[in-house]
Design an enzyme around this catalytic site. Structure first.
Site, PDB file in Angstrom:
ATOM      1  N   GLY A  71      -5.652   1.785  -4.102  1.00 35.75           N
ATOM      2  CA  GLY A  71      -5.519   0.968  -5.313  1.00 35.75           C
ATOM      3  C   GLY A  71      -6.560   1.357  -6.344  1.00 35.75           C
ATOM      4  O   GLY A  71      -7.015   2.503  -6.399  1.00 35.75           O
ATOM      5  N   LYS A 102     -14.712 -17.692  -6.600  1.00 38.58           N
ATOM      6  CA  LYS A 102     -13.546 -16.823  -6.490  1.00 38.58           C
ATOM      7  C   LYS A 102     -12.303 -17.684  -6.712  1.00 38.58           C
ATOM      8  O   LYS A 102     -12.340 -18.900  -6.508  1.00 38.58           O
ATOM      9  CB  LYS A 102     -13.497 -16.220  -5.073  1.00 38.58           C
ATOM     10  CG  LYS A 102     -12.699 -14.961  -4.962  1.00 38.58           C
ATOM     11  CD  LYS A 102     -13.512 -13.722  -5.264  1.00 38.58           C
ATOM     12  CE  LYS A 102     -12.660 -12.472  -5.190  1.00 38.58           C
ATOM     13  NZ  LYS A 102     -13.398 -11.262  -5.469  1.00 38.58           N
TER      14      LYS A 102
HETATM   15  P1  NAD Z   1      -5.880  -3.020  -5.491  1.00 39.00           P
HETATM   16  O1  NAD Z   1      -4.907  -4.138  -5.348  1.00 39.00           O
HETATM   17  O2  NAD Z   1      -5.826  -2.214  -6.717  1.00 39.00           O
HETATM   18  O3  NAD Z   1      -5.740  -2.031  -4.254  1.00 39.00           O
HETATM   19  C1  NAD Z   1      -5.570  -2.430  -2.956  1.00 39.00           C
HETATM   20  C2  NAD Z   1      -4.602  -1.450  -2.338  1.00 39.00           C
HETATM   21  O4  NAD Z   1      -4.527  -1.655  -0.945  1.00 39.00           O
HETATM   22  C3  NAD Z   1      -3.189  -1.576  -2.899  1.00 39.00           C
HETATM   23  O5  NAD Z   1      -2.755  -0.333  -3.388  1.00 39.00           O
HETATM   24  C4  NAD Z   1      -2.363  -2.036  -1.696  1.00 39.00           C
HETATM   25  O6  NAD Z   1      -1.049  -1.541  -1.723  1.00 39.00           O
HETATM   26  C5  NAD Z   1      -3.173  -1.467  -0.545  1.00 39.00           C
HETATM   27  N1  NAD Z   1      -2.974  -2.117   0.737  1.00 39.00           N
HETATM   28  C6  NAD Z   1      -2.804  -3.430   1.027  1.00 39.00           C
HETATM   29  N2  NAD Z   1      -2.673  -3.601   2.349  1.00 39.00           N
HETATM   30  C7  NAD Z   1      -2.771  -2.380   2.904  1.00 39.00           C
HETATM   31  C8  NAD Z   1      -2.717  -1.896   4.238  1.00 39.00           C
HETATM   32  N3  NAD Z   1      -2.539  -2.715   5.275  1.00 39.00           N
HETATM   33  N4  NAD Z   1      -2.857  -0.579   4.454  1.00 39.00           N
HETATM   34  C9  NAD Z   1      -3.041   0.277   3.429  1.00 39.00           C
HETATM   35  N5  NAD Z   1      -3.099  -0.126   2.144  1.00 39.00           N
HETATM   36  C10 NAD Z   1      -2.954  -1.421   1.882  1.00 39.00           C
HETATM   37  O7  NAD Z   1      -7.334  -3.641  -5.257  1.00 39.00           O
HETATM   38  P2  NAD Z   1      -8.718  -2.970  -5.621  1.00 39.00           P
HETATM   39  O8  NAD Z   1      -9.163  -3.513  -6.918  1.00 39.00           O
HETATM   40  O9  NAD Z   1      -8.665  -1.508  -5.419  1.00 39.00           O
HETATM   41  O10 NAD Z   1      -9.657  -3.606  -4.519  1.00 39.00           O
HETATM   42  C11 NAD Z   1      -9.665  -3.125  -3.191  1.00 39.00           C
HETATM   43  C12 NAD Z   1     -10.571  -3.993  -2.339  1.00 39.00           C
HETATM   44  O11 NAD Z   1     -11.892  -3.958  -2.864  1.00 39.00           O
HETATM   45  C13 NAD Z   1     -10.196  -5.480  -2.300  1.00 39.00           C
HETATM   46  O12 NAD Z   1     -10.508  -6.020  -1.049  1.00 39.00           O
HETATM   47  C14 NAD Z   1     -11.097  -6.111  -3.349  1.00 39.00           C
HETATM   48  O13 NAD Z   1     -11.337  -7.473  -3.089  1.00 39.00           O
HETATM   49  C15 NAD Z   1     -12.335  -5.278  -3.171  1.00 39.00           C
HETATM   50  N6  NAD Z   1     -13.161  -5.221  -4.374  1.00 39.00           N
HETATM   51  C16 NAD Z   1     -12.636  -4.765  -5.538  1.00 39.00           C
HETATM   52  C17 NAD Z   1     -13.455  -4.714  -6.660  1.00 39.00           C
HETATM   53  C18 NAD Z   1     -12.934  -4.169  -7.968  1.00 39.00           C
HETATM   54  O14 NAD Z   1     -13.754  -3.930  -8.873  1.00 39.00           O
HETATM   55  N7  NAD Z   1     -11.656  -3.933  -8.118  1.00 39.00           N
HETATM   56  C19 NAD Z   1     -14.773  -5.162  -6.593  1.00 39.00           C
HETATM   57  C20 NAD Z   1     -15.269  -5.584  -5.376  1.00 39.00           C
HETATM   58  C21 NAD Z   1     -14.454  -5.636  -4.269  1.00 39.00           C
END
Ligand code: NAD
Length: 366
Positions: free
Chosen positions: A193, A91
């Site tokens: 997100g 990562k």
């Molecule tokens: P993203 O950045 O698009 O979305 C995350 C969202 O969470 C953002 O809109 C942000 O404003 C919001 N956020 C942050 N802190 C917050 C809080 N305290 N309360 C409410 N909302 C809050 O990220 P993503 O790609 O949607 O990923 C979300 C999670 O899933 C992350 O932890 C990421 O590591 C995990 N993940 C993502 C993927 C992927 O394919 N994108 C794969 C595996 C794991």
């Protein structure tokens, strides 16, 4: 003045942390011209090159960034092992504000650091990143996944991650309620997100009652416009809602001493990595509270599965098919957890470790 003693202590901070969970390599990246400050962690390459996304976040300190990247990279090892992929765990984190500090030059420079690892680490998207950054990284290294489909890539992995979380959530519902039908379920999603908004779509389509929160109102407004049936809630309210399923899709460590006193759900199933603030403490605590926890690294594997397919000639249908297997794997892990009377995270860890040690001991490592 930096004394020898201070230097030794500082070294221990990193190497000592690496020793705790057998991290293979940590690369600190700094570039004055572009303002890049990044850390790349390679946890384990027994099964293959370490694939894992890059997260851009305004960490309050270097220590916080290091803590995150070490935890996240280890999670990737377990995630790929459980998903049956021939990939190791790695990562990267970039310290900075994804809304204001991104430049082409910064990501190209970051790409050069990735290239310097000679294929031992392959990057992709994570929080704060999009395919635009992947394209810029690709200008400097082939070791990047999650490129746009028009460039022969697999595109944004988030919709596939969301689909895997949805499959894992259904398996958890089957285990907890005896039925995987979500139409009568109340689900709260923390984070609207990339993943959260697609997940909301699947759940709304199934007729679930969806509550969603985010720290950015523009994101919530966009989701409400796309799915008028969702109910928007304030960030801090999410832990107090009377719901069946809590789905953390923002950042990690939201299952902790404080939130566990407040959560009323009977299932936790979301996309965020490292949801349990302290695996051994809160893994047991959720179990004691009668909450079924679907391990994050098990049910959020859709994105990595999608990226893995990009390396062998991308096939969306096959990627979605392999992602669907999360449902069966989750049921198998829930059963092992119940049979052995151990927390679900531990049952999942043991299954992943079993696969890795089998390959290592047979001398088949990458
Ligand atoms: P993203 O950045 O698009 O979305 C995350 C969202 O969470 C953002 O809109 C942000 O404003 C919001 N956020 C942050 N802190 C917050 C809080 N305290 N309360 C409410 N909302 C809050 O990220 P993503 O790609 O949607 O990923 C979300 C999670 O899933 C992350 O932890 C990421 O590591 C995990 N993940 C993502 C993927 C992927 O394919 N994108 C794969 C595996 C794991």
């Amino acid at each position: 003045m930096v004394t020898t003693a201070t230097k030794t202590a500082a070294t221990d901070v990193v190497l000592g942390r690496m020793e705790q969970h057998d991290h293979e390599e940590v690369l600190f990246c700094f570039d004055r011209a572009t303002g890049l400050k990044a850390i790349i962690a390679i946890h384990d390459t027994t099964l293959g090159p370490a694939l894992g996304g890059t997260r851009m976040w305004p960490y309050a300190s270097e220590a916080e960034a290091l803590h995150d990247v070490l935890r996240l990279s280890r999670g990737m090892t377990y995630k790929s092992a459980l998903a049956g992929l021939d990939l190791g765990g790695g990562k990267a984190v970039i310290i900075g504000d994804a809304r204001t500090q991104k430049t082409e030059a910064m990501f190209r420079r970051f790409g050069q650091f990735v290239e310097s690892l000679n294929g031992r680490y392959i990057t992709a998207e994570d929080v704060g990143m999009s395919t635009t950054e992947m394209v810029n990284i690709r200008k400097e290294t082939r070791n990047v996944a999650g490129l746009p489909e028009e460039m022969g890539g697999s595109g944004d992995p988030s919709p596939v991650t969301a689909y895997g979380v949805y499959c894992g959530m259904k398996a958890a519902a089957k285990q907890a309620y005896g039925s995987d039908v979500l139409s009568s379920r109340k689900v709260s999603i923390q984070g609207g997100g990339n993943v959260g908004r697609y997940l909301a779509g699947y759940l709304v389509k199934d007729g679930a009652k969806v509550f969603i929160t985010d720290i950015h109102d523009d994101k919530l407004a966009a989701i409400k416009a796309e799915h008028p049936a969702v109910t928007l809630v304030k960030p801090d309210e999410v832990y107090d809602l009377d719901v069946d399923i809590y789905s953390p899709c923002a950042l990690g460590a939201t299952v902790n001493d404080d939130t566990l006193k407040r959560l009323k759900c009977s299932v936790i199933a979301g996309a965020a990595n490292n949801q349990l603030a302290d695996e051994s403490v809160h893994g047991k605590a959720v179990m004691k509270k009668g909450i079924l926890y679907a391990p994050d690294f098990l049910i959020n594997a859709g994105g990595i599965i999608n990226c893995a397919w990009e390396r062998n000639g991308y096939n969306r249908k096959a990627a979605l098919g392999q992602t669907e297997a999360i449902y069966d794997t989750a049921l198998r892990i829930f059963k092992a957890s119940a049979d052995l009377d151990i927390p679900t995270y531990l049952a999942a860890n043991q299954a992943a470790e079993h696969r890795i040690s089998g390959i290592r001991e047979a001398g088949l490592r990458f």
